[in-house]
Design a protein around this motif. Sequence first.
Motif, PDB file in Angstrom:
ATOM      1  N   UNK A   1       0.937  -1.331  -0.143  1.00 41.05           N
ATOM      2  CA  UNK A   1      -0.081  -0.093   0.047  1.00 41.05           C
ATOM      3  C   UNK A   1       0.915   1.272   0.031  1.00 41.05           C
ATOM      4  N   UNK A   2       0.548   2.278  -0.671  1.00 42.43           N
ATOM      5  CA  UNK A   2       1.116   3.577  -0.645  1.00 42.43           C
ATOM      6  C   UNK A   2       0.396   4.534   0.070  1.00 42.43           C
TER       7      UNK A   2
ATOM      8  N   UNK B   1      -0.807   0.628   7.669  1.00 41.98           N
ATOM      9  CA  UNK B   1       0.495  -0.106   7.619  1.00 41.98           C
ATOM     10  C   UNK B   1       0.299  -1.646   7.489  1.00 41.98           C
ATOM     11  N   UNK B   2       1.052  -2.345   6.650  1.00 42.11           N
ATOM     12  CA  UNK B   2       1.010  -3.486   6.003  1.00 42.11           C
ATOM     13  C   UNK B   2       1.805  -4.503   6.863  1.00 42.11           C
TER      14      UNK B   2
ATOM     15  N   UNK C   1       6.388  -6.557   0.102  1.00 43.94           N
ATOM     16  CA  UNK C   1       5.010  -6.746   0.074  1.00 43.94           C
ATOM     17  C   UNK C   1       4.399  -5.928   1.323  1.00 43.94           C
ATOM     18  N   UNK C   2       5.103  -5.694   2.079  1.00 41.67           N
ATOM     19  CA  UNK C   2       4.604  -4.823   3.294  1.00 41.67           C
ATOM     20  C   UNK C   2       5.552  -3.769   4.065  1.00 41.67           C
ATOM     21  N   UNK C   3       5.486  -3.390   5.289  1.00 39.37           N
ATOM     22  CA  UNK C   3       6.003  -2.323   5.807  1.00 39.37           C
ATOM     23  C   UNK C   3       6.553  -3.128   7.026  1.00 39.37           C
ATOM     24  N   UNK C   4       5.909  -4.288   7.626  1.00 38.02           N
ATOM     25  CA  UNK C   4       6.757  -4.668   8.884  1.00 38.02           C
ATOM     26  C   UNK C   4       6.457  -6.060   8.875  1.00 38.02           C
ATOM     27  N   UNK C   5       7.407  -7.058   9.386  1.00 37.87           N
ATOM     28  CA  UNK C   5       7.248  -8.236   9.408  1.00 37.87           C
ATOM     29  C   UNK C   5       7.218  -8.903  10.990  1.00 37.87           C
TER      30      UNK C   5
ATOM     31  N   UNK D   1      10.364   0.050   3.273  1.00 37.14           N
ATOM     32  CA  UNK D   1       8.844  -0.115   3.618  1.00 37.14           C
ATOM     33  C   UNK D   1       8.124   1.273   3.083  1.00 37.14           C
ATOM     34  N   UNK D   2       6.959   1.325   2.514  1.00 32.15           N
ATOM     35  CA  UNK D   2       6.371   2.590   2.340  1.00 32.15           C
ATOM     36  C   UNK D   2       5.839   3.243   3.396  1.00 32.15           C
ATOM     37  N   UNK D   3       5.651   2.559   4.161  1.00 35.08           N
ATOM     38  CA  UNK D   3       5.255   3.289   5.540  1.00 35.08           C
ATOM     39  C   UNK D   3       6.129   3.024   6.743  1.00 35.08           C
TER      40      UNK D   3
END
Length: 345
Positions: free
Chosen positions: A26-27, A32-33, A81-85, A269-271
């Motif tokens: 997501x942008x 948050x992903x 594919x996300x911001x945080x794992x 990360x985008x966010x």
Amino acid sequence: MAGLGFTAVAVLLTSCSLVGEDDAPSSAASEVVLVTHDSFVISDELIAQFKQESGFDLKIKASGDAGALTNKLVLTKDNPTGDVAFGIDNTFGSRALDGGVLAAYEAPLPTGADQYLLAGDDDQRLTPIDNGNVCVNIDESWFAEKDMAPPADLEDLTDPAYADLFVTPGATTSSPGLAFLLATIAEYGDGWDDYWTRLIDNGTLVTEGWTDAYQVNFTQGGGKGKRPIVTSYDSSPAFTVDGEGASSTSALESTCFLQVEYAGVLTGAANPDGAQALIDFMLGPDFQAALPESMYVFPVDATAPLPQDWARHATRPAEPLALDPAEIAANRDQWLREWTDIVSR
């Protein structure tokens, strides 16, 4: 964990908390992903609380078990594919660090959490969130009915007296199965392969995952299992408590291998602000207190309350078996190849 919790129940609960599953990051700065394993669980109330406190909507993407999650993160590091794992554990932590998929973030740790920091992670790219031990569990009631002394340690599992009584999930298909393999390597060193040969020759049953081992084949599982010894968790005896408050199972502390699950901000990360906010929230008192009943793991916050049955029956080993994360990273693939050869003979 692999992560560490009771997968069959957790997956069902997880399906209720997923906000979305598409693979495009997501942008939107308001979102948050989180990329995590299939057993991640968070309540709707905690999701709403996170949004209220941080201003971010939470989107969750499930990506298999801890190993599959780590591998996917490495493969997609140039296009995350996300911001945080969340869900990388200490058996795969070095792979994630070496793969360059995580950005440095020194989160404010609650009391006691620093003991779970990953060795070699000098930049603190992985933040400990929960922990638990994979241990051999025994059905105390079965052995009492047979008037038979239960096994006391790993070596006893190779004794003919316990032939055809032990079941364990496989090391190549299960996080607790891999942890049990690592426990035997920590205990026997270069002689672990001989130990496993004796273990298999003594009738050990290897299943694909924890659910088949515990719920189907273990005598205290959900079915009509016939094996009173199983690889599970130090928290498992808290779930076999009768109406009088006694547990019919116990974990053998000398067999336990510590698993720690981590969260980290993804490189690119985008966010990243949202990622840091989520890590901080997962270290907060409400999320930490929910961990035992949501994912069957222990909080890293030493002050977090535990359910009554956990305090009485989930005995923690004082000195669990352990291996250096760098040693695991350097030898994991070879160990798994050798293990596969032994169990497939």
